[in-house]
Design an enzyme around this catalytic site. Structure first.
Site, PDB file in Angstrom:
ATOM      1  N   THR A 225      -6.111 -23.826  -5.033  1.00  0.00           N
ATOM      2  CA  THR A 225      -5.597 -24.759  -4.019  1.00  0.00           C
ATOM      3  C   THR A 225      -5.553 -26.207  -4.510  1.00  0.00           C
ATOM      4  O   THR A 225      -4.807 -27.017  -3.972  1.00  0.00           O
ATOM      5  CB  THR A 225      -6.468 -24.714  -2.743  1.00  0.00           C
ATOM      6  OG1 THR A 225      -7.817 -25.062  -3.083  1.00  0.00           O
ATOM      7  CG2 THR A 225      -6.429 -23.353  -2.066  1.00  0.00           C
TER       8      THR A 225
ATOM      9  N   THR B 121      -9.446 -19.939  -6.563  1.00  0.00           N
ATOM     10  CA  THR B 121     -10.484 -19.374  -5.706  1.00  0.00           C
ATOM     11  C   THR B 121     -10.092 -18.000  -5.172  1.00  0.00           C
ATOM     12  O   THR B 121     -10.954 -17.159  -4.909  1.00  0.00           O
ATOM     13  CB  THR B 121     -10.770 -20.353  -4.545  1.00  0.00           C
ATOM     14  OG1 THR B 121     -11.373 -21.506  -5.103  1.00  0.00           O
ATOM     15  CG2 THR B 121     -11.701 -19.774  -3.499  1.00  0.00           C
TER      16      THR B 121
END
Ligand code: ASP
Length: 334
Positions: free
Chosen positions: A99, A19
């Site tokens: 993540t 991300t």
């Protein structure tokens, strides 16, 4: 990007996607974006003040959503990290990562990187195009940690939302919040803010140069099975039939197993499959012979490793040819 401050530490930034390199059509969007599309130069370009902290050497190792991480990419990444750290002109490494599986990659590297130099993973919860994107400050802080002399010999670190975590302890704890990473048992190792780095506790378990484990692109297959109300043994039986070398059970509470699973575990161990009991709870350790009779079952307990990290350690231990009688001591040590 190179700075004229030749006395600054030289840090390699290895980008893998996630991300932090994500892009959405609309700045108000923090979900439904595409992860891993922006190149490392774009990430670095968003943080001009990096040149005050380090001389940067940048490489794009991959451009993936980390949900799709593979052992083959782990091997590529770890091999590159070890090669760069062996160079006199590299003082530390920052890895930008998604993540979702960051804690697995971090723990794998903690056990397979062979250097005292800092290796720091970072990421972002919001895509690079979002209002209040968290990636640029996380990247600056990660480079600051990697450039700090205090970060040597600490193993692999995760710098996220101003905190510094040990790779063994850290886990993602929120699907959306920017303080998504926590170390539930011991807490963060320290903090980074405005160019300052402080460690408040030390890493006790052996890692990096004191870990015997080596990276391999060909890790033995280890799968994870969860225990829950009404669980059946079908998943264990299917994995054993498929030829797995190891199983990690994400047990309830203190690693307790539904009786249907307990029976299947005993049979799997008899067929030569290594079985590790961990907990799905998210914090705390699993006691040997506590909530299940490990001596009778032939199972191993995961200590405080969550199921995903227990899987990493079991793969590395099996790849190293660890005898089943020695597996518990591996989990008690690393
Ligand atoms: N799916 C993304 C990834 O892990 C999530 C993130 O980076 O926050 O690559």
């Amino acid at each position: 990007m190179n700075s004229s401050h030749t006395s600054l530490p030289r840090i390699a930034v290895l980008a893998t996607g996630g991300t932090i390199a994500g892009e959405a059509g609309d700045a108000s969007k923090t979900s439904g974006y595409k992860a891993g599309v922006l190149g490392v130069d774009k990430l670095l370009g968003a943080v001009p003040s990096l040149s005050q902290v380090a001389r940067i050497h940048a490489e794009q190792v991959a451009s993936i959503d980390s949900k799709d991480m593979t052992p083959a990419l782990w091997a590529t990444l770890c091999t590159r990290v070890n090669a760069l750290l062996a160079q006199d002109d590299i003082d530390g490494i920052v890895i930008t990562h998604g993540t979702d599986t960051l804690e697995e990659t971090a723990y794998l590297l903690h056990l397979t990187v062979k250097s005292e130099k800092p290796v720091v993973l970072t990421a972002a919860m919001r895509p690079a195009t979002a209002l209040s994107a968290d990636g640029p400050l996380n990247l600056l802080n990660a480079v600051t940690v990697a450039a700090s002399r205090a970060s040597w010999k600490q193993g692999v670190l995760v710098a996220f939302n101003n905190q510094i975590h040990c790779a063994r302890d850290v886990t993602k704890t929120s699907t959306y919040a920017v303080d998504a990473f926590r170390s539930p048992e011991g807490g963060a190792l320290g903090w980074v803010q405005d160019g300052q780095v402080e460690f408040q506790r030390a890493v006790v378990r052996p890692h990096t140069l004191r870990s015997p484990f080596q990276i391999s692109a060909d890790l033995p297959v280890v799968e994870i099975v969860t225990s829950y109300a009404g669980a059946s043994r079908a998943a264990i039986d299917a994995f054993v039939a498929a030829g797995v070398k190891g199983l990690v059970i994400a047990g309830t509470g203190n690693g307790s197993l539904h009786s249907a699973l307990q029976q299947a575990v005993a049979e799997a161990v008899r067929q030569g499959v290594a079985v590790v009991r961990s907990s799905r709870v998210g914090a705390g350790h699993v006691m040997r012979n506590g909530a299940a009779p490990d001596d009778a079952l032939g199972s191993i307990t995961a200590d405080a490793l969550n199921p995903y990290k227990a899987r990493v350690l079991l793969m590395l231990a099996l790849a190293a040819g660890t005898a089943s009688a020695d597996l518990q001591s591996v989990f008690d040590t690393y």
